[in-house]
Design a protein around this motif. Structure first.
Motif: not given
Length: 90
Positions: A32-37
């Protein structure tokens, strides 16, 4: 779990399930963090990506105390001065 003085015996299945659940949670947080980061272009994941996800997504909001956004010391001191000034005015 084994280091807790309140727990005398832990079933191996319970230990395995807790470990697997933790692994899946960390994987979900990282994806989730990678996709939103901001690291998609460089294929990297940074602390700021994790902190932003914790702050923006309701699912991870309980992590905001553990993963706070980084702030520069100078900015923090300015914020403290503003708070003190507002309290002095009251």
């Amino acid at each position: 779990m084994k280091s807790s003085p309140d727990v005398s015996n832990i079933n191996q299945e319970a230990l395995f399930l807790t470990t697997k659940a933790t692994e899946l949670f960390v994987q979900y947080l990282a994806v989730s963090s990678f996709n939103n980061g901001s690291g998609k272009g460089s294929k990297s994941l940074s602390y700021s990506d994790l902190a932003s996800t914790a702050e923006e997504k309701d699912t991870f909001h309980f992590l905001t105390d553990i993963l706070p956004k980084k702030i520069l010391a100078g900015d923090y001191l300015k914020t403290l001065e503003q708070i003190e000034d507002e309290e002095a005015d009251i």
